[in-house]
Design a protein around this motif. Sequence first.
Motif, PDB file in Angstrom:
ATOM      1  N   LEU A   1      47.384  51.578   8.695  1.00  0.00           N
ATOM      2  CA  LEU A   1      47.711  52.928   8.254  1.00  0.00           C
ATOM      3  C   LEU A   1      46.719  53.882   8.885  1.00  0.00           C
ATOM      4  CD1 LEU A   1      48.563  54.054   4.705  1.00  0.00           C
ATOM      5  CD2 LEU A   1      46.719  55.186   5.876  1.00  0.00           C
ATOM      6  N   GLU A   2      47.210  54.983   9.404  1.00  0.00           N
ATOM      7  CA  GLU A   2      46.301  56.010   9.904  1.00  0.00           C
ATOM      8  C   GLU A   2      46.688  57.346   9.297  1.00  0.00           C
ATOM      9  OE1 GLU A   2      47.782  57.549  14.168  1.00  0.00           O
ATOM     10  OE2 GLU A   2      47.003  55.507  14.200  1.00  0.00           O
ATOM     11  N   ASN A   3      45.673  58.153   9.022  1.00  0.00           N
ATOM     12  CA  ASN A   3      45.884  59.501   8.483  1.00  0.00           C
ATOM     13  C   ASN A   3      44.684  60.354   8.850  1.00  0.00           C
ATOM     14  OD1 ASN A   3      43.848  58.912   6.603  1.00  0.00           O
ATOM     15  ND2 ASN A   3      45.298  58.327   5.024  1.00  0.00           N
ATOM     16  N   GLU A   4      44.562  61.512   8.230  1.00  0.00           N
ATOM     17  CA  GLU A   4      43.489  62.443   8.588  1.00  0.00           C
ATOM     18  C   GLU A   4      42.094  61.903   8.260  1.00  0.00           C
ATOM     19  OE1 GLU A   4      43.593  65.092   4.496  1.00  0.00           O
ATOM     20  OE2 GLU A   4      44.465  65.898   6.322  1.00  0.00           O
ATOM     21  N   LEU A   5      41.994  60.898   7.393  1.00  0.00           N
ATOM     22  CA  LEU A   5      40.696  60.331   7.022  1.00  0.00           C
ATOM     23  C   LEU A   5      40.179  59.344   8.069  1.00  0.00           C
ATOM     24  CD1 LEU A   5      41.406  59.591   3.250  1.00  0.00           C
ATOM     25  CD2 LEU A   5      40.215  61.567   4.225  1.00  0.00           C
ATOM     26  N   GLY A   6      41.097  58.690   8.765  1.00  0.00           N
ATOM     27  CA  GLY A   6      40.737  57.650   9.719  1.00  0.00           C
ATOM     28  C   GLY A   6      41.877  56.655   9.784  1.00  0.00           C
ATOM     29  N   TYR A   7      41.567  55.402  10.092  1.00  0.00           N
ATOM     30  CA  TYR A   7      42.613  54.387  10.072  1.00  0.00           C
ATOM     31  C   TYR A   7      42.123  53.189   9.277  1.00  0.00           C
ATOM     32  CZ  TYR A   7      40.146  52.484  14.200  1.00  0.00           C
ATOM     33  OH  TYR A   7      39.205  51.989  15.083  1.00  0.00           O
ATOM     34  N   PHE A   8      43.093  52.486   8.684  1.00  0.00           N
ATOM     35  CA  PHE A   8      42.813  51.429   7.722  1.00  0.00           C
ATOM     36  C   PHE A   8      43.592  50.170   8.083  1.00  0.00           C
ATOM     37  CE2 PHE A   8      42.469  55.524   5.702  1.00  0.00           C
ATOM     38  CZ  PHE A   8      41.365  55.432   4.875  1.00  0.00           C
ATOM     39  N   PHE A   9      42.954  49.017   7.897  1.00  0.00           N
ATOM     40  CA  PHE A   9      43.622  47.724   7.946  1.00  0.00           C
ATOM     41  C   PHE A   9      43.624  47.205   6.521  1.00  0.00           C
ATOM     42  CE2 PHE A   9      41.782  48.120  12.211  1.00  0.00           C
ATOM     43  CZ  PHE A   9      42.915  47.941  12.975  1.00  0.00           C
TER      44      PHE A   9
END
Length: 123
Positions: free
Chosen positions: A98-106
Amino acid sequence: MKNLISFLLIFSLSAPIMAAGNCVQILSDNHSNDSRSYQVYDMDLEKDFDESPEEYSLEALNSLLSRLGCDSMSQKDEGEVVCKEIMPGNNFSKVCYLENELGYFFISKDMLDSVNIIYNRWD
């Protein structure tokens, strides 16, 4: 009085930007880490990873952000979630990105009771 109203209007319009910046600061430990791992417990979530990994990942991330004192993401800020098995045919190898304005996540679920969330901040 006009100055107070102007200040409140400007503050309310900039609040989402400040909230996102605050969350980045919290997630990155005051910008001292470019990536960081977190855990959320499966029993605290309502969705099921096997049935709907995308929705489950969003719920897990919102649970983490809430626990850290960040605002939950609105639907438009959540970003797109893509889930795939790293080893085709092995459901335990499924990881969501998932990616958004905060960064990206696994985001992945282990074989016990934890959801593992790896945060990576943008440059």
